[in-house]
Write a protein that holds these residues in place. Structure first.
Motif, short mmCIF file in Angstrom:
data_model
loop_
_atom_site.label_atom_id
_atom_site.label_comp_id
_atom_site.label_asym_id
_atom_site.label_seq_id
_atom_site.Cartn_x
_atom_site.Cartn_y
_atom_site.Cartn_z
N PHE A 90 0.83 -1.21 0.00
CA PHE A 90 0.00 0.00 0.00
C PHE A 90 0.86 1.26 0.00
N SER A 91 1.92 1.25 0.78
CA SER A 91 2.82 2.40 0.81
C SER A 91 3.44 2.64 -0.57
N ASP A 92 3.88 1.57 -1.21
CA ASP A 92 4.51 1.70 -2.52
C ASP A 92 3.50 2.17 -3.56
N LEU A 93 2.27 1.68 -3.47
CA LEU A 93 1.23 2.09 -4.42
C LEU A 93 0.94 3.58 -4.32
N PHE A 94 0.80 4.08 -3.10
CA PHE A 94 0.37 5.46 -2.93
C PHE A 94 1.49 6.48 -2.83
N THR A 95 2.70 6.06 -2.43
CA THR A 95 3.79 7.03 -2.26
C THR A 95 5.04 6.69 -3.07
N MET A 96 5.06 5.51 -3.68
CA MET A 96 6.23 5.02 -4.42
C MET A 96 7.45 4.90 -3.53
N THR A 97 7.22 4.68 -2.24
CA THR A 97 8.31 4.42 -1.30
C THR A 97 7.88 3.29 -0.37
#
Length: 174
Positions: free
Chosen positions: A19-26
């Motif tokens: 979820f973090s990668d999906l929404f913040t790319m980190t």
């Protein structure tokens, strides 16, 4: 308690990273740190000896070396490399690690195709008001944490820690 940790920690951390990668790319470093630390705590409680724990750490080291080379070549992001390494320690140096990496590769390929197709349709998506994270359309990279999470979900049931959890469950209930 140990069984609950085995059942929850890796899937929860992988979902959080996706979820973090999906929404913040980190992917936050603390997720990888939690995965590594939790393995070190849970493995002995699950009945793993030092030899088996060493093989799991060796698996993470092998994955880290490959990921470091990919990161140095600008093929893989640092967060992805750390998450893949921290996840590999939960699979060890056996067939479940290979299964995990194959699943990650398959899901990664499908994810890449899906993201590229979305980006080709960016104007239509924006015009229609479909809720898609803006970074997914505009960033030049792929949120590979999603593929790592999906690969982990697919391979985890056959991992050594899950097998230990099932053995413990059936031994205590039998």
């Amino acid at each position: 308690m140990t069984i609950a940790c085995i059942l929850v920690i890796l899937p929860f951390c992988l979902a959080l990273a996706a979820f973090s990668d999906l929404f913040t790319m980190t992917i936050p470093n603390r997720i990888s740190a939690i995965l590594l630390a939790a393995f070190i705590v849970v493995a002995p409680l699950a009945g793993f000896g030092m030899g088996e724990i060493s093989l799991h750490i060796a698996a993470a080291a092998v994955v880290f070396v490959v990921c470091f080379c990919l990161f140095a070549a600008s093929v893989m992001g640092g967060g992805d490399a750390k998450l893949l390494t921290a996840s590999a320690v939960w699979f060890g140096l056996d067939a479940s690690l290979v299964d995990f990496l194959v699943y990650v590769s398959i899901f990664g390929g499908l994810l890449t195709l899906a993201v590229l197709l979305l980006r080709r349709q960016e104007n239509a998506i924006l015009a229609s008001g479909i809720p898609v994270p803006q970074l997914l359309l505009t960033a030049k990279k792929i949120p590979y944490g999603i593929a790592i999470a999906m690969g982990g979900f697919a391979a985890y049931p056959s991992s050594p820690l899950m097998e230990a959890a099932f053995r413990a469950t059936f031994v205590t209930t039998a």
